[in-house]
Write a protein that holds these residues in place. Structure first.
Motif, PDB file in Angstrom:
ATOM      1  N   GLN A  11      42.345  13.790  58.789  1.00 54.74           N
ATOM      2  CA  GLN A  11      41.441  13.002  59.348  1.00 54.74           C
ATOM      3  C   GLN A  11      41.506  13.171  60.887  1.00 54.74           C
ATOM      4  N   LYS A  13      43.218  13.078  63.967  1.00 57.96           N
ATOM      5  CA  LYS A  13      43.379  14.192  64.820  1.00 57.96           C
ATOM      6  C   LYS A  13      44.795  14.393  65.876  1.00 57.96           C
ATOM      7  N   ASN A  14      44.484  12.969  66.596  1.00 63.53           N
ATOM      8  CA  ASN A  14      45.929  12.791  67.516  1.00 63.53           C
ATOM      9  C   ASN A  14      46.830  12.826  66.072  1.00 63.53           C
ATOM     10  N   LYS A  15      47.539  13.543  65.156  1.00 62.72           N
ATOM     11  CA  LYS A  15      48.747  13.136  64.719  1.00 62.72           C
ATOM     12  C   LYS A  15      49.748  13.067  64.803  1.00 62.72           C
ATOM     13  N   GLN A  63      38.540   6.658  66.289  1.00 64.45           N
ATOM     14  CA  GLN A  63      38.589   8.030  66.798  1.00 64.45           C
ATOM     15  C   GLN A  63      37.731   7.725  66.532  1.00 64.45           C
ATOM     16  N   ASN A  64      36.562   7.708  65.284  1.00 66.34           N
ATOM     17  CA  ASN A  64      34.823   8.487  65.293  1.00 66.34           C
ATOM     18  C   ASN A  64      34.190   7.240  66.154  1.00 66.34           C
ATOM     19  N   GLU A  67      34.493   9.114  69.971  1.00 66.05           N
ATOM     20  CA  GLU A  67      34.167   9.794  70.017  1.00 66.05           C
ATOM     21  C   GLU A  67      32.627   9.633  69.987  1.00 66.05           C
TER      22      GLU A  67
END
Length: 76
Positions: A11, A13-15, A63-64, A67
């Protein structure tokens, strides 16, 4: 626990940024974490697993929220 970590990691996004965060947290090289911990077998040392899950959850929440904020601002 590895199944949970794998699902959470997927989940992110920026690994790359996440791996750098873990490298700082555990004072390890990012490449060691990427290839050793998050390669095919998800071989995170047992002593670090709880903290990794906590960091994964916090990162996903951030991150959620980012967004969601961006989506709200875009609609205004």
């Amino acid at each position: 626990m590895n199944t949970n970590i794998k699902k959470l990691f997927n989940q992110i996004k920026n690994k790359k940024e996440f791996v750098f965060l873990l490298a700082q947290e555990f004072e390890l090289k990012p490449n060691s974490i990427r290839t050793g911990w998050f390669s095919t077998y998800y071989s995170i040392p047992e002593k670090h697993q709880n903290r990794v899950v906590e960091i994964l959850q916090n990162t996903i929440t951030q991150q959620n929220n980012t967004e969601k904020k961006w989506s709200i601002e875009k609609s205004i």
